[in-house]
Scaffold this motif. Sequence first.
Motif: not given
Length: 136
Positions: A42-45, A68-74, A76-85
């Motif tokens: 997370v700190e690198q990405a 590895y699965e969590l890295e991808g999901r994190i 995707d979440f960071l890239d999505s821009g959706n912080r509403s929930r």
Amino acid sequence: MTNIEKQIADQIARVNGLRVTKLGLRFDKVVVRLLGNLRAYVEQANVKEEAVIMTITAPIKLATKTEYELEGRIKDFLDSGNRSRDRRMTIFQNEIRLRILGSPSKQSSKFVGLVHNPGTDSKRLLDLAAQWLLES
């Protein structure tokens, strides 16, 4: 308390007038390694001024695959821009909840991971961690 996960948990508990044992958190070798690797990722990405907060139920049986699965999901979440929930998901039978906070004050940590026993209220843990990040 020698690792960052325990230090963060201790600070979250203290700020909220609780003891770490009341939070239902786990700090075994698998947990410490998984959270350390995710923190580094997370700190690198994460180039933005955001913090990722995550809860995951224990036990973590497939730690490397889960990581590895969590890295991808994190990502995707960071890239999505959706912080509403919060994002909720199940990965290899572990219940996970993610939250992203924008500009968490002066706190240097961009990642807070809390691994907890089944039955622990993960939303409450996220709320406590978010409060700590925003007030620190």
